[in-house]
Design an enzyme around this catalytic site. Structure first.
Site, PDB file in Angstrom:
ATOM      1  N   LYS A  53       0.847  -1.203   0.000  1.00  0.00           N
ATOM      2  CA  LYS A  53       0.000   0.000   0.000  1.00  0.00           C
ATOM      3  C   LYS A  53       0.878   1.249   0.000  1.00  0.00           C
ATOM      4  O   LYS A  53       0.648   2.192  -0.768  1.00  0.00           O
ATOM      5  CB  LYS A  53      -0.933  -0.009   1.218  1.00  0.00           C
ATOM      6  CG  LYS A  53      -2.042  -1.048   1.109  1.00  0.00           C
ATOM      7  CD  LYS A  53      -2.858  -1.224   2.390  1.00  0.00           C
ATOM      8  CE  LYS A  53      -3.875  -2.360   2.204  1.00  0.00           C
ATOM      9  NZ  LYS A  53      -4.689  -2.649   3.381  1.00  0.00           N
ATOM     10  N   GLN A  97      -4.526  -1.304   9.647  1.00  0.00           N
ATOM     11  CA  GLN A  97      -4.572  -2.635   9.036  1.00  0.00           C
ATOM     12  C   GLN A  97      -5.220  -3.638   9.991  1.00  0.00           C
ATOM     13  O   GLN A  97      -4.885  -3.692  11.181  1.00  0.00           O
ATOM     14  CB  GLN A  97      -3.144  -3.077   8.654  1.00  0.00           C
ATOM     15  CG  GLN A  97      -3.067  -4.380   7.893  1.00  0.00           C
ATOM     16  CD  GLN A  97      -3.669  -4.309   6.486  1.00  0.00           C
ATOM     17  OE1 GLN A  97      -3.737  -3.244   5.873  1.00  0.00           O
ATOM     18  NE2 GLN A  97      -4.118  -5.435   5.981  1.00  0.00           N
ATOM     19  N   ASP A 120     -10.937   3.278   4.351  1.00  0.00           N
ATOM     20  CA  ASP A 120     -11.412   1.896   4.253  1.00  0.00           C
ATOM     21  C   ASP A 120     -12.934   1.842   4.112  1.00  0.00           C
ATOM     22  O   ASP A 120     -13.483   0.798   3.742  1.00  0.00           O
ATOM     23  CB  ASP A 120     -11.043   1.117   5.526  1.00  0.00           C
ATOM     24  CG  ASP A 120      -9.732   0.355   5.385  1.00  0.00           C
ATOM     25  OD1 ASP A 120      -9.479  -0.182   4.299  1.00  0.00           O
ATOM     26  OD2 ASP A 120      -8.988   0.298   6.385  1.00  0.00           O
TER      27      ASP A 120
HETATM   28  N1  GUN Z   1      -7.234  -6.477   6.201  1.00  0.00           N
HETATM   29  C1  GUN Z   1      -7.638  -7.178   5.111  1.00  0.00           C
HETATM   30  N2  GUN Z   1      -8.218  -6.364   4.223  1.00  0.00           N
HETATM   31  C2  GUN Z   1      -8.182  -5.120   4.735  1.00  0.00           C
HETATM   32  C3  GUN Z   1      -8.628  -3.851   4.277  1.00  0.00           C
HETATM   33  O1  GUN Z   1      -9.197  -3.695   3.191  1.00  0.00           O
HETATM   34  N3  GUN Z   1      -8.390  -2.808   5.106  1.00  0.00           N
HETATM   35  C4  GUN Z   1      -7.792  -2.946   6.323  1.00  0.00           C
HETATM   36  N4  GUN Z   1      -7.625  -1.868   7.085  1.00  0.00           N
HETATM   37  N5  GUN Z   1      -7.372  -4.121   6.795  1.00  0.00           N
HETATM   38  C5  GUN Z   1      -7.573  -5.188   5.996  1.00  0.00           C
END
Ligand code: GUN
Length: 286
Positions: A53, A97, A120
């Site tokens: 990311k 995350q 998100d």
């Molecule tokens: N863990 C798995 N997918 C995601 C996501 O799209 N966002 C976040 N913050 N954590 C995740």
């Protein structure tokens, strides 16, 4: 053999749009859209996701701020950090995350994020906006899946879509987006009776169950479109390999179109995260 829906290629198109929007925001407002990423603990998969990311954000010309916190981090430490990021005018997007270490309360953390910086789309205000059909920040993985689906089906209206899985991150928002696109939507989950025959009736199957290889060719109507959101690391002849929730080889012989793992949904999720970050930035400047 089914048509492959190429997430790598499509995500590059989205990332090009993102880079152009970053440039416009810089020219119009002298602002660099900036994403703050918070990772708590040592989960190896999460470390890889976060690294990707941050890398893509930089490539798109965005700012990124990384906070790597130890497993022993307390709820109050994490809340304080989020509060600081909420109030920092140079931070436009905040991503914590998931999953968090088990002593931390994910719901409390999600609710602590300022909804305008919630890239998100997990905050209840953004979840409600999506359910009501006027969302601005839509969860990244379902958003990416919709872009992939529209590639195959410019007109989704009237299609029967079965979503296998009902998580807050994927299954539920995916169903909301499909409904908004006028699909007939079935959500199947671990308590659903005879998921297989439901799937066999589907024009579109979204596999988000978190079980490797769960969905095989017997579950699929010939010509259906299959989107595989699962990602699991396995070992084959001593080599690490990534697979999804779909038994790819058999399903690819029967489906009309299918997303690969890797190179399908994964890159789209990251591209949509950055798209959300530019949207959040513009919303904050308006
Ligand atoms: N863990 C798995 N997918 C995601 C996501 O799209 N966002 C976040 N913050 N954590 C995740």
């Amino acid at each position: 053999m089914a048509q492959l829906i190429d997430g790598k290629h499509l995500s590059n198109q989205v990332l090009q749009d993102v880079a152009a929007e970053v440039e416009r925001l810089r020219a119009e407002y002298d602002v660099v859209p900036t994403l703050a990423v918070v990772l708590v603990g040592e989960d190896p998969a999460s470390q890889v996701y976060v690294r990707n990311k941050v890398k893509r954000a930089k490539e798109a010309g965005m700012g990124s701020i990384e906070h790597y916190l130890g497993t022993e981090t307390t709820q109050s430490d994490l809340n304080q950090l989020i509060d600081r990021l909420n109030h920092d005018p140079e931070v436009h997007g905040i991503l914590v995350q998931l999953p968090l270490p088990s002593h931390l309360n994910e719901e409390e953390v999600i609710c602590a994020i300022n909804p305008v910086k919630d890239v998100d789309g997990f905050h209840p205000l953004n979840v409600g906006a999506l359910a009501a059909g006027h969302a601005s920040l839509v969860p990244c993985t379902p958003q990416g899946c919709m872009i992939m689906l529209r590639q195959e089906h410019p007109e989704l209206s009237g299609k029967h879509a079965v979503v296998v899985g009902r998580s807050n991150i994927v299954g539920k928002p995916m169903a909301a987006l499909l409904l908004q696109a006028n699909c007939t939507v079935t959500i199947a989950h671990s308590h659903t009776k005879d998921i297989e025959s439901l799937c066999r009736d589907a024009d579109i199957v979204i596999a988000a169950a978190g079980q490797k290889g769960l969905i095989d060719a017997d579950w699929i109507k010939p010509g259906a479109t299959v989107i595989d959101i699962g990602i699991h690391a396995i070992e084959v002849e001593g080599k690490r390999k990534l697979v999804g929730d779909v038994a790819f080889d058999s399903v690819a012989d029967k489906a009309g179109a299918i997303t690969p793992v890797p190179g399908g949904v994964g890159p789209m999720t990251i591209a949509c995260l950055l798209l959300n970050t530019t949207r959040a930035t513009r919303n904050q400047l308006a």
